[in-house]
Scaffold this motif. Structure first.
Motif, PDB file in Angstrom:
ATOM      1  N   VAL A 108       0.852  -1.190   0.000  1.00  0.00           N
ATOM      2  CA  VAL A 108       0.000   0.000   0.000  1.00  0.00           C
ATOM      3  C   VAL A 108       0.893   1.248   0.000  1.00  0.00           C
ATOM      4  O   VAL A 108       1.658   1.471   0.940  1.00  0.00           O
ATOM      5  CB  VAL A 108      -0.929   0.013   1.236  1.00  0.00           C
ATOM      6  N   LEU A 109       0.788   2.045  -1.056  1.00  0.00           N
ATOM      7  CA  LEU A 109       1.648   3.222  -1.197  1.00  0.00           C
ATOM      8  C   LEU A 109       1.273   4.352  -0.242  1.00  0.00           C
ATOM      9  O   LEU A 109       2.105   5.175   0.118  1.00  0.00           O
ATOM     10  CB  LEU A 109       1.586   3.757  -2.638  1.00  0.00           C
ATOM     11  N   GLY A 110       0.002   4.396   0.124  1.00  0.00           N
ATOM     12  CA  GLY A 110      -0.450   5.476   1.002  1.00  0.00           C
ATOM     13  C   GLY A 110      -0.831   6.723   0.222  1.00  0.00           C
ATOM     14  O   GLY A 110      -0.895   7.810   0.789  1.00  0.00           O
ATOM     15  N   GLY A 111      -1.109   6.558  -1.064  1.00  0.00           N
ATOM     16  CA  GLY A 111      -1.525   7.691  -1.895  1.00  0.00           C
ATOM     17  C   GLY A 111      -0.941   7.565  -3.281  1.00  0.00           C
ATOM     18  O   GLY A 111      -0.522   6.479  -3.686  1.00  0.00           O
ATOM     19  N   ARG A 112      -0.906   8.679  -4.015  1.00  0.00           N
ATOM     20  CA  ARG A 112      -0.320   8.680  -5.352  1.00  0.00           C
ATOM     21  C   ARG A 112       0.481   9.959  -5.496  1.00  0.00           C
ATOM     22  O   ARG A 112       0.232  10.936  -4.787  1.00  0.00           O
ATOM     23  CB  ARG A 112      -1.387   8.550  -6.446  1.00  0.00           C
ATOM     24  N   LEU A 113       1.423   9.947  -6.400  1.00  0.00           N
ATOM     25  CA  LEU A 113       2.218  11.151  -6.626  1.00  0.00           C
ATOM     26  C   LEU A 113       1.313  12.256  -7.165  1.00  0.00           C
ATOM     27  O   LEU A 113       0.537  12.024  -8.093  1.00  0.00           O
ATOM     28  CB  LEU A 113       3.328  10.865  -7.647  1.00  0.00           C
ATOM     29  N   ALA A 114       1.396  13.403  -6.555  1.00  0.00           N
ATOM     30  CA  ALA A 114       0.586  14.536  -6.997  1.00  0.00           C
ATOM     31  C   ALA A 114       1.424  15.799  -6.826  1.00  0.00           C
ATOM     32  O   ALA A 114       1.326  16.485  -5.815  1.00  0.00           O
ATOM     33  CB  ALA A 114      -0.696  14.612  -6.184  1.00  0.00           C
ATOM     34  N   PRO A 115       2.269  16.079  -7.829  1.00  0.00           N
ATOM     35  CA  PRO A 115       3.190  17.208  -7.717  1.00  0.00           C
ATOM     36  C   PRO A 115       2.465  18.519  -7.387  1.00  0.00           C
ATOM     37  O   PRO A 115       2.971  19.335  -6.631  1.00  0.00           O
ATOM     38  CB  PRO A 115       3.844  17.279  -9.095  1.00  0.00           C
ATOM     39  N   LEU A 116       1.267  18.685  -7.938  1.00  0.00           N
ATOM     40  CA  LEU A 116       0.549  19.945  -7.699  1.00  0.00           C
ATOM     41  C   LEU A 116       0.108  20.087  -6.247  1.00  0.00           C
ATOM     42  O   LEU A 116      -0.081  21.183  -5.744  1.00  0.00           O
ATOM     43  CB  LEU A 116      -0.678  20.042  -8.622  1.00  0.00           C
ATOM     44  N   ASP A 117      -0.077  18.950  -5.570  1.00  0.00           N
ATOM     45  CA  ASP A 117      -0.438  18.991  -4.140  1.00  0.00           C
ATOM     46  C   ASP A 117       0.786  18.753  -3.264  1.00  0.00           C
ATOM     47  O   ASP A 117       0.641  18.473  -2.070  1.00  0.00           O
ATOM     48  CB  ASP A 117      -1.493  17.915  -3.823  1.00  0.00           C
ATOM     49  N   ASN A 118       1.975  18.840  -3.867  1.00  0.00           N
ATOM     50  CA  ASN A 118       3.212  18.627  -3.105  1.00  0.00           C
ATOM     51  C   ASN A 118       3.334  17.230  -2.528  1.00  0.00           C
ATOM     52  O   ASN A 118       3.894  17.059  -1.449  1.00  0.00           O
ATOM     53  CB  ASN A 118       3.330  19.637  -1.973  1.00  0.00           C
TER      54      ASN A 118
END
Ligand SMILES: [Zn+2]
Length: 200
Positions: A108-118
């Motif tokens: 489980v990654l705990g989310g996804r990469l979201a550069p705009l949300d830092n």
């Protein structure tokens, strides 16, 4: 002038109103339901709420939710430890488990990469995944991030990191309509997507 602290009823209504899918009207209705409910029933709810924060923690190996050190899936000796399915959130794992066909382990990654949300890789459990793969014994990593722009970007990032480790990286088949979030896909769709997975 200091503002007056909220009364118990207003406080509960305010807290309930913060939950997803609960508007002010529903929050008010639930509050009045709880005010009228048996003391025992309300305390059981309060206990259950407390327990999810005090007893639940991430699995040491896969970051799934657990009350112990390792989650039930990592502890299950019948699961295939040579395959790791990478998901964004515990709820995605739950959706895949409901499909009932996958017999490997998860990460489980705990989310996804979201550069705009830092949200960069350091906010996810990418390092833990890399450690697991480098420890050996893993033959395949299935990328099962959501088929969204950010989910796809995350899958690409992780697969690049895994390149060179010798592990086979696959991804769910595109049976899932683009943008369909895993937790809302039905079990047959997820089973098909797993079955038809292809090399990344
Ligand atoms: Zn686990």
């Amino acid at each position: 002038m200091a503002t007056e602290p909220l009364g118990a009823i207003a406080r509960l209504t305010q807290e309930l109103g913060k939950l997803p899918g609960i508007g002010p009207k529903t929050a008010e209705r639930l509050t009045h339901h709880l005010v009228a409910a048996e003391r025992q029933e309300v305390l059981a709810l309060a206990d259950a709420l407390k327990a999810i924060k005090e007893a639940i923690r991430p699995c040491r190996q896969c970051y799934n939710l657990t009350e112990g050190d390792l989650c039930a899936i990592c502890r299950d000796g019948r699961r295939d430890p040579t395959v790791i399915c990478v998901v964004e959130q515990p709820r995605d794992l739950a959706a895949l488990e409901k499909a009932g066909t996958y017999r490997g382990l998860y990460h489980v990654l705990g989310g996804r990469l979201a550069p705009l949300d830092n949200i960069g890789p350091e906010k996810l459990t990418v390092d833990g995944l890399l450690r697991r793969v480098k420890a050996g014994g893993v033959h395949e990593v299935i990328m099962a991030t959501n088929p969204t722009l950010e989910g796809d970007g995350t899958a690409l990032y992780v697969s690049n990191l895994l390149a060179g480790t010798g592990v086979r990286v696959t991804r769910l088949a595109r049976g899932l309509p683009s943008g369909t979030v895993l937790e809302f896909a039905n079990s047959q769709m997820l089973a098909d997507a797993l079955e038809g997975r292809r090399v990344f």
